[in-house]
Motif scaffolding. Structure first.
Motif, mmCIF file in Angstrom:
data_model
loop_
_atom_site.group_PDB
_atom_site.id
_atom_site.type_symbol
_atom_site.label_atom_id
_atom_site.label_comp_id
_atom_site.label_asym_id
_atom_site.label_seq_id
_atom_site.Cartn_x
_atom_site.Cartn_y
_atom_site.Cartn_z
ATOM 1 N N VAL A 176 -2.968 -7.360 7.206
ATOM 2 C CA VAL A 176 -2.369 -6.087 6.800
ATOM 3 C C VAL A 176 -2.073 -6.145 5.307
ATOM 4 C CG1 VAL A 176 -0.475 -4.463 7.148
ATOM 5 C CG2 VAL A 176 -1.341 -5.807 9.086
ATOM 6 N N TRP A 177 -2.635 -5.207 4.568
ATOM 7 C CA TRP A 177 -2.508 -5.174 3.114
ATOM 8 C C TRP A 177 -1.832 -3.883 2.657
ATOM 9 C CZ3 TRP A 177 -4.583 -8.842 -0.425
ATOM 10 C CH2 TRP A 177 -5.251 -9.916 0.185
ATOM 11 N N VAL A 178 -1.208 -3.953 1.500
ATOM 12 C CA VAL A 178 -0.770 -2.760 0.781
ATOM 13 C C VAL A 178 -1.820 -2.473 -0.285
ATOM 14 C CG1 VAL A 178 0.917 -1.850 -0.863
ATOM 15 C CG2 VAL A 178 1.691 -3.043 1.193
ATOM 16 N N ALA A 179 -2.266 -1.218 -0.356
ATOM 17 C CA ALA A 179 -3.311 -0.858 -1.317
ATOM 18 C C ALA A 179 -2.964 0.460 -1.996
ATOM 19 C CB ALA A 179 -4.666 -0.755 -0.620
ATOM 20 N N ASP A 180 -3.175 0.515 -3.305
ATOM 21 C CA ASP A 180 -2.788 1.710 -4.062
ATOM 22 C C ASP A 180 -3.728 2.885 -3.847
ATOM 23 O OD1 ASP A 180 -4.970 0.698 -5.398
ATOM 24 O OD2 ASP A 180 -3.978 0.522 -7.354
ATOM 25 N N TRP A 181 -4.866 2.667 -3.187
ATOM 26 C CA TRP A 181 -5.817 3.760 -2.973
ATOM 27 C C TRP A 181 -5.628 4.460 -1.626
ATOM 28 C CZ3 TRP A 181 -8.454 2.221 1.331
ATOM 29 C CH2 TRP A 181 -8.580 0.848 1.557
ATOM 30 N N VAL A 182 -4.720 3.974 -0.802
ATOM 31 C CA VAL A 182 -4.464 4.615 0.484
ATOM 32 C C VAL A 182 -3.610 5.865 0.252
ATOM 33 C CG1 VAL A 182 -3.455 4.374 2.779
ATOM 34 C CG2 VAL A 182 -4.585 2.417 1.699
ATOM 35 N N LYS A 183 -4.055 6.985 0.787
ATOM 36 C CA LYS A 183 -3.357 8.253 0.588
ATOM 37 C C LYS A 183 -2.320 8.471 1.696
ATOM 38 C CE LYS A 183 -7.403 10.416 -1.540
ATOM 39 N NZ LYS A 183 -8.395 11.525 -1.433
ATOM 40 N N PRO A 184 -1.056 8.590 1.341
ATOM 41 C CA PRO A 184 -0.039 8.794 2.377
ATOM 42 C C PRO A 184 -0.128 10.150 3.053
ATOM 43 C CG PRO A 184 0.939 8.940 0.203
ATOM 44 C CD PRO A 184 -0.464 8.482 -0.003
ATOM 45 N N ASP A 185 -0.773 11.126 2.393
ATOM 46 C CA ASP A 185 -0.852 12.462 2.982
ATOM 47 C C ASP A 185 -2.147 12.673 3.757
ATOM 48 O OD1 ASP A 185 -2.333 12.348 0.642
ATOM 49 O OD2 ASP A 185 -2.056 14.471 0.179
ATOM 50 N N PHE A 186 -2.838 11.577 4.102
ATOM 51 C CA PHE A 186 -4.023 11.676 4.951
ATOM 52 C C PHE A 186 -3.809 10.822 6.187
ATOM 53 C CE2 PHE A 186 -8.150 10.034 6.400
ATOM 54 C CZ PHE A 186 -8.801 11.234 6.669
ATOM 55 N N GLY A 187 -3.957 11.440 7.355
ATOM 56 C CA GLY A 187 -3.795 10.686 8.593
ATOM 57 C C GLY A 187 -2.405 10.116 8.740
ATOM 58 N N THR A 188 -2.337 8.809 8.955
ATOM 59 C CA THR A 188 -1.051 8.135 9.171
ATOM 60 C C THR A 188 -0.586 7.346 7.957
ATOM 61 O OG1 THR A 188 -2.145 6.154 10.026
ATOM 62 C CG2 THR A 188 -1.605 7.895 11.625
#
Length: 478
Positions: A176-188
């Motif tokens: 499990v990673w934290v990534a700056d490209w993951v969009k919080p307003d998409f999906g979960t």
């Protein structure tokens, strides 16, 4: 005392923009006078604490700007999107329809991935399941709920959390990673990382050293002469999966999701979202100039200097309006053309996510102004035309006929100023009724016709009632 809040924002530069903004300002002042509403607005501390609530729910993330400042980006929740694109208490169908048209939709499924050595799960939203047997990790955004469970949170954009989840298709453990490209307003706000079959995932894998495994190949049979090259995107045939091998990608997608549905590991989901926007800009400052204190690592605002950096915060008009609505429950909310055309769905989403359906209050939308005449802002006739020329939710086109009518009205005011006295003729009751209902257009039309009759008949007019109505319009008797 009743309360009101006007959401005004200069929409652009130029004379039309100035008049549009002036229309909003005049209407806000009129509403305060006519309905005896006191203007109310939330302060910076209230705004900061409400932003913390959005952060707690995973609806806000922060970006670092080139000048070293930060911005807070908000995306309305899926629940908010579904509700406010269906019906909003006190808001017209016209507004809801405008919000509905802005909704973006993605078809997929949410899969619950069990954390290793923990009873909890992390939900990921996936739109393509054809290559998921090759997934090697999952990534969450920096302010995802899971990151708040970590004993240590590095001050970095991308890092390994030390946790693992199990792939329900293979039983493998995925980091499990934290990534700056993951969009919080998409999906979960959490995604599968599948480097061999996604360009963004591939770059991330190269950056942090994740394995690049294949589950699809453009060739059904793979040997030393036909090794696949990443990324293979939603095409080809399944390889190295066992029971799915040689099946085309589309069939693999369907078969995989059906297996997960039967196992109870996934559920079909249509992700509906209203586009988000920046709701705050944060700039570090000296302690003596601090408005709030902010923790970049956790994203939370505080009142105490021991809990973060001293900052000055510029909250967006939409966010200020939402916090004011939720915290102070005004009796009336006004939004001008600049906001409602930009993204009124964000305002509605903020109100819902902060206060639920019960937080909504009656809303007036003020449209823009079109005027090609030579008389400038500040001219009494132009200013009155901005207030009484058209119903608020319609574009106001100021034509010569309207200016001539208002000039005639102002001349009538001059003439009646010498005919004011006690126990004179009273304005029609419909005028007062329209004013107290916040309707300057109907009030003016009735009042103007009555005034013309008084001037023509040279009648004495009740001074108190007459000057009171003029004052409500923002005018003084001559």
């Amino acid at each position: 005392m009743m309360k009101t809040f006007a959401l005004l924002e200069q929409p652009q530069t130029g004379e039309a923009a100035d008049l549009t903004f002036k229309r909003g300002s005049l209407f806000a002042a009129f509403m305060s006078r006519a309905t005896q509403c006191a203007p109310v607005t939330a302060d910076k501390i209230e705004a900061g604490l409400h932003l913390n609530r959005l952060l707690e729910n995973g609806q806000v993330h922060f970006n670092t700007l080139e000048d070293g400042s930060f911005e807070a980006f908000y995306g309305p929740s899926s629940d908010a999107t579904v509700q406010i694109s269906t019906q909003i208490p006190f808001w017209s169908e016209k507004i809801v329809s405008r919000i509905r048209k802005s909704v973006r939709q993605s078809q997929g499924a949410i899969c619950s991935l069990k954390l290793f050595d923990s009873p909890e799960s992390i939900d990921v939203f996936v739109t393509d399941w054809s290559s998921c047997t090759a997934a090697c990790a999952i990534a969450v955004h920096k302010y995802h709920w899971f990151t708040r469970r970590l004993s240590e949170r590095p001050d970095a954009d991308n890092y390994f959390t030390g946790a693992y989840v199990r792939n329900p298709l293979t039983g493998d453990l995925m980091s499990v990673w934290v990534a700056d490209w993951v969009k919080p307003d998409f999906g979960t706000g959490a995604v599968l990382v599948n480097p061999a079959h996604n360009k963004t995932d591939l770059e991330f894998a190269k950056q942090v050293g994740l394995p690049i495994r294949f589950a699809l190949s453009l060739d059904a049979q793979v040997d030393e002469h036909s090794m696949p090259t990443p990324p293979v995107l939603k095409a080809g045939f399944a390889i190295r999966t066992g029971w799915l091998d040689s099946k085309p990608a589309a069939q693999v997608h369907n078969d995989t999701i059906n297996v997960l549905l039967r196992k109870g590991s996934a559920r079909l989901h249509e992700d509906k979202r209203i586009p988000g926007e920046v709701i705050a800009r944060i700039e570090q400052t000296s302690p003596e100039r601090a408005e709030l204190y902010w923790s970049p690592q956790h994203g939370t605002f505080h009142q105490e200097s021991t809990q973060g950096l001293p900052v000055r915060v510029d909250f967006s008009p939409s966010f200020q309006a939402a916090v004011t609505t939720v915290a102070h429950r005004p009796d009336h909310l006004q939004v001008d053309a600049a906001i409602q055309k930009k993204n009124i769905g964000v305002l509605a989403g903020l109100i819902f996510d902060l206060g639920g359906l019960e937080a909504f209050v009656p809303l007036t939308l003020l449209e823009s102004v079109e005027y090609a005449g030579s008389r400038s802002e500040g001219d009494p006739a132009v200013d009155l035309a901005l207030l009484v020329g058209e119903e608020p939710e319609k574009v106001l086109v100021i034509r010569k006929a309207l200016i001539d009518q208002i000039d005639s009205f102002l001349n009538g005011c001059q003439k009646l100023s010498a005919r004011l006295g006690e126990n004179g003729a009273l304005p029609p009751a419909q005028v007062t009724t329209a004013l107290t209902q916040g309707d300057p257009v109907s009030a003016f039309r009735t009042f103007y016709q009555w005034q013309k009759q008084m001037v023509a008949n040279d009648e004495v007019v009740d001074q108190s009632a007459y000057t009171s109505i003029l004052s409500t319009f923002g005018l003084k008797s001559a």
